[in-house]
Design a protein around this motif. Sequence first.
Motif, short mmCIF file in Angstrom:
data_model
loop_
_atom_site.label_atom_id
_atom_site.label_comp_id
_atom_site.label_asym_id
_atom_site.label_seq_id
_atom_site.Cartn_x
_atom_site.Cartn_y
_atom_site.Cartn_z
N ASP A 77 -17.18 -72.01 35.50
CA ASP A 77 -17.82 -71.16 34.50
C ASP A 77 -17.60 -71.73 33.09
N GLU A 78 -16.41 -72.24 32.84
CA GLU A 78 -16.11 -72.84 31.53
C GLU A 78 -17.01 -74.04 31.25
N VAL A 79 -17.15 -74.92 32.24
CA VAL A 79 -17.92 -76.14 32.00
C VAL A 79 -19.40 -75.82 31.83
N LEU A 80 -19.91 -74.83 32.55
CA LEU A 80 -21.32 -74.48 32.40
C LEU A 80 -21.59 -73.81 31.05
N LYS A 81 -20.66 -72.97 30.59
CA LYS A 81 -20.81 -72.39 29.26
C LYS A 81 -20.81 -73.49 28.20
N ALA A 82 -19.92 -74.46 28.37
CA ALA A 82 -19.86 -75.57 27.41
C ALA A 82 -21.13 -76.40 27.45
N LEU A 83 -21.70 -76.59 28.65
CA LEU A 83 -22.95 -77.35 28.76
C LEU A 83 -24.10 -76.62 28.08
N VAL A 84 -24.17 -75.32 28.29
CA VAL A 84 -25.22 -74.52 27.63
C VAL A 84 -25.06 -74.60 26.12
N ALA A 85 -23.82 -74.54 25.64
CA ALA A 85 -23.57 -74.64 24.19
C ALA A 85 -23.98 -76.01 23.66
N ALA A 86 -23.71 -77.07 24.44
CA ALA A 86 -24.09 -78.42 24.02
C ALA A 86 -25.60 -78.56 23.94
N ARG A 87 -26.29 -77.99 24.92
CA ARG A 87 -27.77 -78.05 24.91
C ARG A 87 -28.33 -77.25 23.75
N ALA A 88 -27.68 -76.12 23.42
CA ALA A 88 -28.14 -75.31 22.29
C ALA A 88 -27.93 -76.04 20.97
N ALA A 89 -26.77 -76.71 20.84
CA ALA A 89 -26.50 -77.48 19.62
C ALA A 89 -27.51 -78.60 19.44
N GLU A 90 -27.80 -79.30 20.54
CA GLU A 90 -28.83 -80.35 20.50
C GLU A 90 -30.18 -79.75 20.16
N GLY A 91 -30.44 -78.54 20.67
CA GLY A 91 -31.71 -77.87 20.41
C GLY A 91 -31.87 -77.51 18.94
N ARG A 92 -30.78 -77.13 18.26
CA ARG A 92 -30.87 -76.80 16.83
C ARG A 92 -31.31 -78.02 16.03
N ALA A 93 -30.72 -79.17 16.36
CA ALA A 93 -31.13 -80.40 15.67
C ALA A 93 -32.57 -80.77 16.02
N LEU A 94 -32.92 -80.57 17.29
CA LEU A 94 -34.27 -80.90 17.75
C LEU A 94 -35.31 -80.00 17.09
N SER A 95 -34.95 -78.73 16.88
CA SER A 95 -35.87 -77.79 16.26
C SER A 95 -36.27 -78.24 14.86
N ALA A 96 -35.29 -78.73 14.10
CA ALA A 96 -35.59 -79.21 12.74
C ALA A 96 -36.53 -80.41 12.78
N VAL A 97 -36.32 -81.31 13.74
CA VAL A 97 -37.17 -82.49 13.87
C VAL A 97 -38.59 -82.08 14.24
#
Length: 298
Positions: A140-160
Amino acid sequence: MIASMTGYARAQGSDERRRWVWEARSVNGRNLEIRCRVPQGFDRLENPARAAIGTRMKRGNVSLTLTIASEQQSKPLRINRALLAELAGLVEEVRKGTGAAAPTADGLLRVRGVIEEEDGAEENEEAMAALDRALSGTLDEVLKALVAARAAEGRALSAVIDRHIGEIEELCKRAADRASAQIGTVRARFESQLAELLERAPSLSEERFAQEVALLVGKADVREELDRLAAHIAQAHTLLADARPDNPVGRKFDFLCQEFNREANTLCSKSADIELTRIGIDLKGAIERLREQVQNVE
């Protein structure tokens, strides 16, 4: 906020007998594809792990790996007495038949399988259930961290993506300004040709030639394509604003880029003006840059 399909996460845990590490990686993909690798004897964790990923992610190629290592530095050794007795019987039989010398004790102990590592006491059902709960908690910890990593990448991607949409919008405005001038340019060009032909052939029907001019001018009118491009731009802004974990927009964005490209191609083919053609080519380049980024949106 949109989510990317790219991410990496790692989580680890341990108990008194072992330590373990879950690693999760994801990259872009058309659908949700899951690859799960667990050690032998832990296959029971694979289906729950797949289900846990499916509840958190909608698209992407996800690889999940579990590694387990024993905390014991070395295990006690024991002699496989049954194998040793069987070897001793065979040695005695060969010695009597051939007269060969009997092997030494250390020679027998070198035979593979005579000396074994003890596995230790087998864990009971309660201990196995506790281990599974601990492994599931780390999962559960690793999947939450993966979702957070994808969301962080998504924030940068949204600006682009927003920047690329703005670039497309600016090029469409330039195209609209140039298209207004193009109608006058085309009309003036054919009216000049009309006057020249009428001078050479006075019997030529001016009405008929005017109809042909009107038809050609209509074919050069790109206002319909520009209107559709404006609608696509508005839709792109809406998708960017409405993206949520329960409302992935990657597929819609991918389809929208195809429609953007279709209108840009038509605009270039109908252009009768060099500058408008150049704007159309720049527009196609901006759409392609948007499409490349959209490929990684969940």
